[in-house]
Scaffold this motif. Structure first.
Motif, PDB file in Angstrom:
ATOM      1  N   ALA A 155       7.302  -5.972  -3.479  1.00 28.66           N
ATOM      2  CA  ALA A 155       8.143  -5.318  -4.795  1.00 28.66           C
ATOM      3  C   ALA A 155       7.745  -5.200  -5.092  1.00 28.66           C
ATOM      4  O   ALA A 155       7.269  -4.004  -6.510  1.00 28.66           O
ATOM      5  CB  ALA A 155       9.462  -5.485  -4.408  1.00 28.66           C
ATOM      6  N   ILE A 156       6.726  -6.408  -6.287  1.00 25.78           N
ATOM      7  CA  ILE A 156       5.593  -6.227  -6.897  1.00 25.78           C
ATOM      8  C   ILE A 156       4.418  -5.175  -7.280  1.00 25.78           C
ATOM      9  O   ILE A 156       4.327  -4.686  -8.036  1.00 25.78           O
ATOM     10  CB  ILE A 156       5.307  -8.306  -7.196  1.00 25.78           C
ATOM     11  N   ILE A 157       4.587  -5.166  -6.164  1.00 28.41           N
ATOM     12  CA  ILE A 157       2.991  -4.189  -6.207  1.00 28.41           C
ATOM     13  C   ILE A 157       3.445  -3.092  -5.835  1.00 28.41           C
ATOM     14  O   ILE A 157       2.602  -1.842  -6.754  1.00 28.41           O
ATOM     15  CB  ILE A 157       2.541  -4.388  -4.383  1.00 28.41           C
ATOM     16  N   GLU A 158       4.699  -2.520  -4.994  1.00 34.06           N
ATOM     17  CA  GLU A 158       5.435  -1.314  -5.714  1.00 34.06           C
ATOM     18  C   GLU A 158       5.787  -0.983  -6.958  1.00 34.06           C
ATOM     19  O   GLU A 158       5.163   0.005  -7.322  1.00 34.06           O
ATOM     20  CB  GLU A 158       6.361  -1.597  -4.420  1.00 34.06           C
ATOM     21  N   GLY A 159       6.496  -1.870  -7.934  1.00 33.56           N
ATOM     22  CA  GLY A 159       6.407  -1.582  -9.466  1.00 33.56           C
ATOM     23  C   GLY A 159       5.676  -0.974 -10.138  1.00 33.56           C
ATOM     24  O   GLY A 159       5.246  -0.300 -10.371  1.00 33.56           O
ATOM     25  N   ILE A 160       4.195  -2.096  -9.837  1.00 34.99           N
ATOM     26  CA  ILE A 160       2.536  -1.570  -9.707  1.00 34.99           C
ATOM     27  C   ILE A 160       2.794  -0.380  -9.725  1.00 34.99           C
ATOM     28  O   ILE A 160       1.890   0.296 -10.426  1.00 34.99           O
ATOM     29  CB  ILE A 160       1.800  -2.749 -10.584  1.00 34.99           C
ATOM     30  N   GLN A 161       2.809   0.161  -8.462  1.00 40.72           N
ATOM     31  CA  GLN A 161       1.564   1.214  -8.632  1.00 40.72           C
ATOM     32  C   GLN A 161       2.318   2.093  -9.052  1.00 40.72           C
ATOM     33  O   GLN A 161       2.417   3.196  -9.651  1.00 40.72           O
ATOM     34  CB  GLN A 161       1.944   1.424  -6.843  1.00 40.72           C
ATOM     35  N   GLN A 162       4.168   2.247  -8.996  1.00 39.43           N
ATOM     36  CA  GLN A 162       4.671   3.130  -9.610  1.00 39.43           C
ATOM     37  C   GLN A 162       4.125   3.516 -11.125  1.00 39.43           C
ATOM     38  O   GLN A 162       4.566   4.815 -11.401  1.00 39.43           O
ATOM     39  CB  GLN A 162       6.577   2.892  -8.791  1.00 39.43           C
TER      40      GLN A 162
END
Length: 96
Positions: free
Chosen positions: A69-76
């Motif tokens: 979830a953290i990685i996805e948020g950073i990528q977004q």
């Protein structure tokens, strides 16, 4: 945030569980005690061992979900910033 259940029935938030994880948890190269070198659990501890095993598996799964979830948020966020950068036609500074 879903709390992890410890063997004693105590609830522990996943983030706190991650902080309290052993130092070698993410480092496969670090030494750990070998399971074979330890004596087997005593019969009166087997139920607690079972609860601990389940709690460990649940916490590991929660850790993977949190990281994803953290990685996805950073990528977004990064994607949004890059799109805005292109939309404004910002110049890329010259490399030195």
């Amino acid at each position: 945030m879903r709390p992890a259940r410890l063997a004693a029935g105590v609830l522990l938030p996943c983030a706190l569980a991650l902080v309290l994880a052993p130092a070698h948890a993410g480092d496969p190269a670090s030494p750990r005690p070998a399971a074979a070198s330890r004596a087997p659990a005593r019969p009166h501890n087997l139920q607690e061992c079972s609860r601990l095993r389940a709690a460990i598996l649940e916490s590991e799964q929660a850790e993977r979900r949190v990281r994803a979830a953290i990685i996805e948020g950073i990528q977004q966020d990064l994607s949004s910033l890059r799109q805005r950068f292109r939309r404004l036609r910002c110049l890329v500074p010259a490399k030195r």
